[in-house]
Design an enzyme around this catalytic site. Structure first.
Site, PDB file in Angstrom:
ATOM      1  N   SER A   1     -11.250   9.218  -2.888  1.00 44.68           N
ATOM      2  CA  SER A   1     -10.293   8.799  -1.866  1.00 44.68           C
ATOM      3  C   SER A   1     -10.519   9.461  -0.513  1.00 44.68           C
ATOM      4  O   SER A   1     -10.142   8.911   0.519  1.00 44.68           O
ATOM      5  CB  SER A   1      -8.868   9.101  -2.348  1.00 44.68           C
TER       6      SER A   1
ATOM      7  N   GLU B   1     -10.036   0.614  -1.627  1.00 47.42           N
ATOM      8  CA  GLU B   1      -9.634   0.632  -0.215  1.00 47.42           C
ATOM      9  C   GLU B   1      -8.613   1.738   0.071  1.00 47.42           C
ATOM     10  O   GLU B   1      -7.831   1.654   1.018  1.00 47.42           O
ATOM     11  CB  GLU B   1      -9.059  -0.720   0.216  1.00 47.42           C
ATOM     12  N   GLY B   2      -8.608   2.772  -0.766  1.00 50.74           N
ATOM     13  CA  GLY B   2      -7.688   3.893  -0.587  1.00 50.74           C
ATOM     14  C   GLY B   2      -6.576   3.844  -1.610  1.00 50.74           C
ATOM     15  O   GLY B   2      -5.820   2.881  -1.670  1.00 50.74           O
TER      16      GLY B   2
ATOM     17  N   ASP C   1      -8.413  -0.841   8.798  1.00 50.67           N
ATOM     18  CA  ASP C   1      -7.258  -1.457   9.437  1.00 50.67           C
ATOM     19  C   ASP C   1      -7.278  -2.965   9.237  1.00 50.67           C
ATOM     20  O   ASP C   1      -6.226  -3.619   9.229  1.00 50.67           O
ATOM     21  CB  ASP C   1      -7.244  -1.136  10.936  1.00 50.67           C
TER      22      ASP C   1
END
Length: 401
Positions: free
Chosen positions: A140, A378-379, A252
């Protein structure tokens, strides 16, 4: 002013994406869940259809990249970020793994679309790109990347190991994150486009997974892998003041798209569960207080509310990207909420539907397995909450770990 209804100009896209999802993705969902690592040949035709939608001025329904364009027009815009997200919802209503397997619709394409220059956009156009970030000692925390890139004339020499690369075996290109200088921390993290077949870029294995089995997940080793210098995406300079905002801009754009994946799967689970409950005589009455309904109906209404909150957060994050507004906070909020809600909803739907939900008589058990990755890649959930806390409190990564 933001309007969180589906824009009328995108209704055709949504309708077409849903039809394709129903007739191709949902129809082949169980087949490729059982045939892990088999290439879904049905997707070649589907990829051509998506290409045609893009060439015709529309936006594809896959996980394609999106780009924020500068404009002097200050009016409200519903653009490629929102249209791509709406298409993804419909496609993941059909099957998440098959969406991730669609040619030329990889997360690496999102990275290229987000930060590549015009020459790179043209050079890599029409090619399938995966994205390689995670390493055995770095999950992460993207800033802890240890894969190195050393400049040597007109090339960079890459050394390191990458794991959990979605579509890594099938893609034409892999966007590899590496550091130019470990001592410089985040500011030295850059992304490089590595073409498959490049000497020193070796596929070592394909992972067996809990879910999204139709999507290949690869592990690579880079040994003195030489990449042209003009394959570096974004600014090649190490700017400590700026950090690695350039490569992080990709997230984003892509985190709202992952949220859209979760929303599509959650909607599929809710629709199937509603049918099962109604066939069993459970009445879901929105005119009655939740406390006056059966436990199953009350739980279903709660899940619908959770789903709607996630959907609205995703719409907001995508709309902000289309309108050139900073959306890092909203992107993480959407990803965190949708990922967690998707897991909670899919598991609860299995529970509410009893043996029908637990066996392969329906796709509910598969959706429950597929859902977990949407809360991880993606986190992770925890990383999203950390990013949200930093943004709300005005803390840096050094101040709040």
């Amino acid at each position: 002013m933001i309007n969180l209804e589906v824009p009328k100009k995108f209704t055709g896209l949504v309708r077409q994406a849903h039809q394709v999802s129903k007739e191709v993705l949902r129809a082949n969902s169980r087949k490729y869940d059982r045939a892990e690592h088999s290439y879904p040949k049905e997707l070649d035709m589907l990829a051509s259809l998506v290409d045609g939608m893009n060439d015709g001025g529309g936006q594809g329904a896959g996980a394609a990249g999106v780009r924020r364009e500068k404009s002097d027009d200050d009016s409200n815009r519903n653009g490629s970020n929102l249209s791509t997200a709406l298409g993804i919802i419909e496609m993941c209503w059909g099957d998440v793994g098959l969406l991730l397997s669609m040619p030329r619709q990889g997360l690496g394409n999102s990275a290229i679309a987000s930060v590549a220059n015009e020459e790179q956009l043209e050079r890599f156009a029409g090619r399938w790109a995966a994205m390689a970030i995670t390493e055995p000692g770095c999950g992460s925390d993207s800033a802890a990347i240890r894969t190195t890139a050393v400049k040597d004339g007109d090339e960079y020499i890459l050394n390191g190991e990458k794991i959990y690369v979605t579509a890594g075996e099938r893609a034409d290109l892999v966007v590899v994150w590496a550091t130019l200088d470990k001592s410089a921390g985040r500011a030295a993290i850059k992304s490089f486009v590595v073409e498959k077949g490049t000497p020193g870029f070796e596929l070592v294995r394909l992972e067996k997974k809990l879910g999204i089995k139709s999507s290949d997940t690869a592990a690579f080793v880079l040994k003195d892998c030489r990449v042209p210098a003009d394959n570096l995406l974004g600014d090649p300079t190490v700017n400590v003041e700026k950090g690695f905002a350039g490569v992080m801009q990709t997230f984003d754009n892509t985190r709202p798209l992952v949220a859209a994946m979760a929303i599509g799967l959650a909607r599929a689970a809710l629709e199937e569960t509603r049918k099962t409950l109604e066939s069993a005589g459970v009445d879901i009455d929105y005119d009655q207080l939740v406390t006056q309904q059966s436990a199953a109906a009350a739980e279903f209404i709660r899940m619908e509310a959770d789903f709607e909150a996630a959907r609205l957060l995703m719409m907001e994050a995508a709309w902000m990207a289309d309108n050139r507004k900073p959306n890092s906070l909203q992107a993480s909020m959407a990803k965190a909420k949708a990922g967690r809600s998707c897991v909670d909803i899919s598991l609860k739907c299995v529970e509410l539907c009893g043996n029908f939900g637990y066996t392969e008589d329906s796709l509910l058990e598969k959706w429950a397995r597929d859902s977990k990755i949407l809360d991880i890649f993606e986190g992770t959930q925890q990383i999203q909450q950390l990013i949200i806390a930093r943004r709300l409190l005005g803390k840096s990564s050094a101040e709040l770990k």
